[in-house]
Design a protein around this motif. Structure first.
Motif, PDB file in Angstrom:
ATOM      1  N   PHE A  26      29.114  50.304  57.471  1.00  0.00           N
ATOM      2  CA  PHE A  26      30.657  50.857  57.586  1.00  0.00           C
ATOM      3  C   PHE A  26      31.202  51.466  56.628  1.00  0.00           C
ATOM      4  CE2 PHE A  26      35.387  50.366  57.868  1.00  0.00           C
ATOM      5  CZ  PHE A  26      35.584  50.956  59.159  1.00  0.00           C
ATOM      6  N   ASP A  27      31.290  50.760  55.347  1.00  0.00           N
ATOM      7  CA  ASP A  27      31.735  51.076  53.929  1.00  0.00           C
ATOM      8  C   ASP A  27      31.060  52.529  53.641  1.00  0.00           C
ATOM      9  OD1 ASP A  27      33.502  49.227  53.900  1.00  0.00           O
ATOM     10  OD2 ASP A  27      32.312  47.861  52.507  1.00  0.00           O
ATOM     11  N   ALA A  28      29.793  52.712  53.836  1.00  0.00           N
ATOM     12  CA  ALA A  28      29.236  53.921  53.391  1.00  0.00           C
ATOM     13  C   ALA A  28      29.448  54.864  54.218  1.00  0.00           C
ATOM     14  CB  ALA A  28      27.415  53.640  53.569  1.00  0.00           C
ATOM     15  N   GLN A  29      29.502  54.659  55.761  1.00  0.00           N
ATOM     16  CA  GLN A  29      30.001  55.888  56.614  1.00  0.00           C
ATOM     17  C   GLN A  29      31.311  56.336  56.520  1.00  0.00           C
ATOM     18  OE1 GLN A  29      28.143  57.283  59.127  1.00  0.00           O
ATOM     19  NE2 GLN A  29      26.401  56.196  58.646  1.00  0.00           N
ATOM     20  N   GLN A  30      32.260  55.294  56.169  1.00  0.00           N
ATOM     21  CA  GLN A  30      33.734  55.629  55.697  1.00  0.00           C
ATOM     22  C   GLN A  30      33.739  56.437  54.707  1.00  0.00           C
ATOM     23  OE1 GLN A  30      36.539  52.686  54.574  1.00  0.00           O
ATOM     24  NE2 GLN A  30      37.574  53.173  56.439  1.00  0.00           N
ATOM     25  N   LYS A  31      32.970  56.170  53.636  1.00  0.00           N
ATOM     26  CA  LYS A  31      33.235  57.019  52.316  1.00  0.00           C
ATOM     27  C   LYS A  31      32.457  58.550  52.684  1.00  0.00           C
ATOM     28  CE  LYS A  31      31.582  57.187  47.610  1.00  0.00           C
ATOM     29  NZ  LYS A  31      31.114  58.611  47.610  1.00  0.00           N
ATOM     30  N   GLN A  32      31.292  58.726  53.436  1.00  0.00           N
ATOM     31  CA  GLN A  32      30.955  59.808  53.910  1.00  0.00           C
ATOM     32  C   GLN A  32      31.667  60.518  54.549  1.00  0.00           C
ATOM     33  OE1 GLN A  32      27.114  59.379  55.680  1.00  0.00           O
ATOM     34  NE2 GLN A  32      26.873  61.435  56.422  1.00  0.00           N
ATOM     35  N   LEU A  33      32.441  59.906  55.582  1.00  0.00           N
ATOM     36  CA  LEU A  33      33.583  60.717  56.312  1.00  0.00           C
ATOM     37  C   LEU A  33      34.567  61.285  55.548  1.00  0.00           C
ATOM     38  CD1 LEU A  33      34.412  61.716  59.186  1.00  0.00           C
ATOM     39  CD2 LEU A  33      35.491  59.523  59.368  1.00  0.00           C
ATOM     40  N   LYS A  34      35.075  60.407  54.417  1.00  0.00           N
ATOM     41  CA  LYS A  34      36.145  60.775  53.703  1.00  0.00           C
ATOM     42  C   LYS A  34      35.678  62.082  52.911  1.00  0.00           C
ATOM     43  CE  LYS A  34      38.823  56.415  53.185  1.00  0.00           C
ATOM     44  NZ  LYS A  34      39.169  55.270  52.414  1.00  0.00           N
ATOM     45  N   ASP A  35      34.412  62.049  52.297  1.00  0.00           N
ATOM     46  CA  ASP A  35      33.962  63.158  51.750  1.00  0.00           C
ATOM     47  C   ASP A  35      33.927  64.264  52.463  1.00  0.00           C
ATOM     48  OD1 ASP A  35      33.701  61.643  49.521  1.00  0.00           O
ATOM     49  OD2 ASP A  35      31.549  61.006  49.505  1.00  0.00           O
ATOM     50  N   GLU A  36      33.485  64.151  53.973  1.00  0.00           N
ATOM     51  CA  GLU A  36      33.531  65.394  54.761  1.00  0.00           C
ATOM     52  C   GLU A  36      34.790  65.818  55.044  1.00  0.00           C
ATOM     53  OE1 GLU A  36      31.655  66.060  59.234  1.00  0.00           O
ATOM     54  OE2 GLU A  36      31.071  64.077  58.250  1.00  0.00           O
ATOM     55  N   ILE A  37      35.879  65.170  55.236  1.00  0.00           N
ATOM     56  CA  ILE A  37      37.125  65.758  55.427  1.00  0.00           C
ATOM     57  C   ILE A  37      37.772  66.451  54.183  1.00  0.00           C
ATOM     58  CG2 ILE A  37      39.374  64.869  55.933  1.00  0.00           C
ATOM     59  CD1 ILE A  37      38.431  62.512  57.459  1.00  0.00           C
ATOM     60  N   GLU A  38      37.436  65.788  52.993  1.00  0.00           N
ATOM     61  CA  GLU A  38      37.948  66.389  51.621  1.00  0.00           C
ATOM     62  C   GLU A  38      37.231  67.611  51.476  1.00  0.00           C
ATOM     63  OE1 GLU A  38      40.403  66.604  48.853  1.00  0.00           O
ATOM     64  OE2 GLU A  38      39.966  64.581  49.649  1.00  0.00           O
ATOM     65  N   SER A  39      36.074  67.873  51.894  1.00  0.00           N
ATOM     66  CA  SER A  39      35.387  69.097  51.763  1.00  0.00           C
ATOM     67  C   SER A  39      35.800  70.081  52.867  1.00  0.00           C
ATOM     68  CB  SER A  39      33.737  68.754  52.190  1.00  0.00           C
ATOM     69  OG  SER A  39      33.058  70.076  52.020  1.00  0.00           O
ATOM     70  N   LEU A  40      36.193  69.478  53.895  1.00  0.00           N
ATOM     71  CA  LEU A  40      36.579  70.468  55.006  1.00  0.00           C
ATOM     72  C   LEU A  40      38.140  70.912  54.791  1.00  0.00           C
ATOM     73  CD1 LEU A  40      36.362  71.357  57.972  1.00  0.00           C
ATOM     74  CD2 LEU A  40      37.616  69.253  58.677  1.00  0.00           C
ATOM     75  N   VAL A  41      39.014  70.087  54.153  1.00  0.00           N
ATOM     76  CA  VAL A  41      40.210  70.571  53.627  1.00  0.00           C
ATOM     77  C   VAL A  41      40.127  71.593  52.611  1.00  0.00           C
ATOM     78  CG1 VAL A  41      42.484  70.036  52.504  1.00  0.00           C
ATOM     79  CG2 VAL A  41      41.343  68.361  54.048  1.00  0.00           C
ATOM     80  N   SER A  42      39.134  71.533  51.682  1.00  0.00           N
ATOM     81  CA  SER A  42      38.766  72.175  50.562  1.00  0.00           C
ATOM     82  C   SER A  42      38.428  73.779  51.069  1.00  0.00           C
ATOM     83  CB  SER A  42      37.857  71.824  49.550  1.00  0.00           C
ATOM     84  OG  SER A  42      37.467  72.528  48.684  1.00  0.00           O
ATOM     85  N   ARG A  43      37.513  73.703  52.066  1.00  0.00           N
ATOM     86  CA  ARG A  43      36.947  75.025  52.550  1.00  0.00           C
ATOM     87  C   ARG A  43      37.864  75.716  53.047  1.00  0.00           C
ATOM     88  NH1 ARG A  43      32.659  71.807  53.840  1.00  0.00           N
ATOM     89  NH2 ARG A  43      33.024  72.013  56.261  1.00  0.00           N
ATOM     90  N   THR A  44      38.876  74.878  54.067  1.00  0.00           N
ATOM     91  CA  THR A  44      39.879  75.509  54.902  1.00  0.00           C
ATOM     92  C   THR A  44      40.998  76.063  53.761  1.00  0.00           C
ATOM     93  OG1 THR A  44      39.768  73.967  56.440  1.00  0.00           O
ATOM     94  CG2 THR A  44      41.694  75.371  56.738  1.00  0.00           C
ATOM     95  N   ALA A  45      41.322  75.395  52.791  1.00  0.00           N
ATOM     96  CA  ALA A  45      42.219  75.931  51.916  1.00  0.00           C
ATOM     97  C   ALA A  45      41.483  77.268  51.148  1.00  0.00           C
ATOM     98  CB  ALA A  45      42.678  75.003  50.841  1.00  0.00           C
ATOM     99  N   GLN A  46      40.492  77.260  50.770  1.00  0.00           N
ATOM    100  CA  GLN A  46      39.666  78.309  50.106  1.00  0.00           C
ATOM    101  C   GLN A  46      39.622  79.551  51.186  1.00  0.00           C
ATOM    102  OE1 GLN A  46      35.911  76.930  48.569  1.00  0.00           O
ATOM    103  NE2 GLN A  46      35.224  78.988  48.106  1.00  0.00           N
ATOM    104  N   THR A  47      39.446  79.407  52.537  1.00  0.00           N
ATOM    105  CA  THR A  47      39.475  80.413  53.214  1.00  0.00           C
ATOM    106  C   THR A  47      40.764  81.110  53.477  1.00  0.00           C
ATOM    107  OG1 THR A  47      37.564  79.249  54.595  1.00  0.00           O
ATOM    108  CG2 THR A  47      38.800  81.073  55.686  1.00  0.00           C
ATOM    109  N   ASN A  48      41.671  80.159  53.663  1.00  0.00           N
ATOM    110  CA  ASN A  48      43.122  80.323  53.604  1.00  0.00           C
ATOM    111  C   ASN A  48      43.565  81.588  52.292  1.00  0.00           C
ATOM    112  OD1 ASN A  48      44.946  80.106  55.969  1.00  0.00           O
ATOM    113  ND2 ASN A  48      46.400  79.397  54.304  1.00  0.00           N
TER     114      ASN A  48
END
Length: 481
Positions: free
Chosen positions: A32-54
């Motif tokens: 669960f901890d590993a999956q939670q960290k992976q999801l957080k990294d995925e969301i962080e990358s998603l926010v970064s890419r969205t801001a970069q595209t914007n």
């Protein structure tokens, strides 16, 4: 092993189950901890890419933004994302960073600087210098539209990965650590908070994402692991349950065998002692000269020898798994005639017993084995003698219709509780008593034998009884057509 007693086996099984469950819980927690960290990294990358595209699309509003193709290759490239994140997150004592994006009519320039001066005064200009000529009001409007587009795009991307919880945003000025605008509620504890990202190339604001909950998505992604762990625990519990049940059955069977041996010894001694007393009396009192008394003693001896033969037969057939494995010798048999012989013989043992046998005028014929049917009558009447004592009142009835013959044996004994009505027909079962020793000796095989013989004849047996109100055994047998 002999030293491994049953109680230690139970303890080991329980400990094994607890350890197995504990290991599954620890493994799921780590996963669960590993999956939670992976999801957080995925969301962080998603926010970064969205801001970069914007950020890139904010270039398109310029009249002469320069080479858009090169700008797109730069601002939408993963290399730029990594470089920008590394530069923004560089925190070394004595080192200061600065970034400037200069947009002119024919070019776009990105200037990233590192300052290593000890006494550095942060007099950075705005990170973005443009030549659009727009006034502050127009820049704020452009920023608002860009922020709306950023939020809309980000919310749509979050739903695609299964996050439906409400998103909150903090807006920071470029150099400020405190949010200048926020929709985050008071005392709100976010499950995820992203970094702040520049989302519009014309202004100096950064956007930060806050999520209420992400655990439901983590559990959903772990659903197969969770299901396999639960299944493994259930299978382990089931296996241990059957092991414990088997162990318990073996213990009960061993105890029943020991009790059977002890009780059978007493039961075998009783008819032998009775026959010996009868023979000694005949010899001692010279009963040859008293034919009536002699016949009475011989009848008692014959009955006891029959009972002894029945007990020996049951004991020998225990190893076969059933006491009724022998093939039946079927013939036309009048159950009333057989019952009358058994009643006469049993009354010789206890003259104080009151046995009322209501005979019908017509015989009740069935196709049955006379030996086995006589034995079940002996068993039922003998049980009534044992449990009712000298004040026995036994009422035997026989009736028939076009399909069956019904026999009932109703006594005035102590009765049987309803919870034991089915168990009394089980092999070796005896109704529990206070203490460890039964006052009335028995093997726990009689009623089991009776039920098997009745069913082998195509009939049924049931019991009607309540504590303190006696017992009534009802047997039905197919009538001879």
């Amino acid at each position: 092993m002999k030293w491994l007693k049953a109680k230690y086996t139970y303890i080991l099984i329980v400990l094994s189950l607890l350890v197995s469950t504990g290991l599954q819980v620890v493994w799921l927690q780590q996963l669960f901890d590993a999956q939670q960290k992976q999801l957080k990294d995925e969301i962080e990358s998603l926010v970064s890419r969205t801001a970069q595209t914007n950020l890139y699309y904010s270039l398109t509003i310029f009249k002469d933004p320069g080479n858009l193709l090169l700008a797109k290759q730069l601002f939408l490239s993963p290399q730029w994302e990594q470089l920008r994140l590394a530069f923004d997150n560089m925190k070394i004592p004595g080192m200061h960073t600065s970034t400037s994006i200069i947009v002119d009519t024919d070019s776009t320039a990105v200037i990233m600087g590192l300052n290593l001066k000890e006494n550095f005064k942060d007099k950075r200009r705005k990170p973005v210098v443009t030549s659009t000529g727009k006034n502050p009001e127009e820049l704020r409007l452009t920023d608002s539209l860009s922020l709306v587009k950023m939020k809309k795009s980000l919310n749509a991307s979050l739903k695609k990965i299964g996050i439906n919880s409400k998103a909150y945003y903090n807006i920071y000025s470029y150099n400020a650590a405190k949010a200048v605008k926020s929709d985050v509620p008071k005392n709100f504890k976010p499950a995820f908070t992203s970094r702040s990202y520049l989302y519009n190339i014309q202004d100096i604001y950064r956007c930060q994402l806050n999520l209420d909950s992400i655990n439901s998505v983590v559990w959903y992604r772990m659903r197969y692991y969770l299901a396999s762990s639960i299944l493994m625990i259930l299978l382990t519990c089931t296996a241990f349950y059957f092991i414990l049940k088997l162990l318990r059955s073996q213990q009960l069977y061993a105890a029943a065998k020991a009790d059977f041996t002890s009780n059978m010894t007493h039961e075998l001694k009783t008819p032998i002692a009775t026959v010996l007393v009868a023979m000694e009396s005949i010899k001692k009192y010279n009963l040859i000269n008293n034919p009536e008394t002699l016949q009475n003693y011989l009848d008692i001896s014959q009955h006891e020898m029959r009972r002894l033969d029945l007990m020996v037969e049951k004991a020998l057939n225990i190893s076969n798994g059933t006491e009724a494995d022998q093939p039946l010798s079927l013939e036309l048999y009048d159950v009333q005639s057989g019952l009358q012989q058994v009643v006469s013989s049993m009354q010789l043992q206890n003259s104080d017993a009151n046995i009322q046998f209501h005979l019908l005028e017509e015989p009740c014929f069935v196709y049955g084995d006379p030996v086995h049917l006589t034995n079940i009558f002996y068993n039922l009447i003998d049980n009534a003698f044992k449990y009712s004592g000298k004040k026995l009142f036994l009422e035997i009835n026989c009736k028939y219709d076009a399909e069956k013959v019904t026999l009932s044996f109703k006594d005035n004994g102590p009765g049987i509780h309803k919870i034991y009505h089915q168990k009394i027909f089980e092999r070796f079962f005896r109704i529990p008593v206070k203490g460890d020793t039964h006052d009335i000796k028995g093997s726990g095989l009689g009623l089991h034998y009776v039920k098997q013989i009745v069913e082998k004849h195509g009939g049924t047996i049931k019991v009607k009884s309540e504590p303190g109100n006696g017992t009534n055994f009802i047997i039905t047998l197919p009538i001879a057509s």
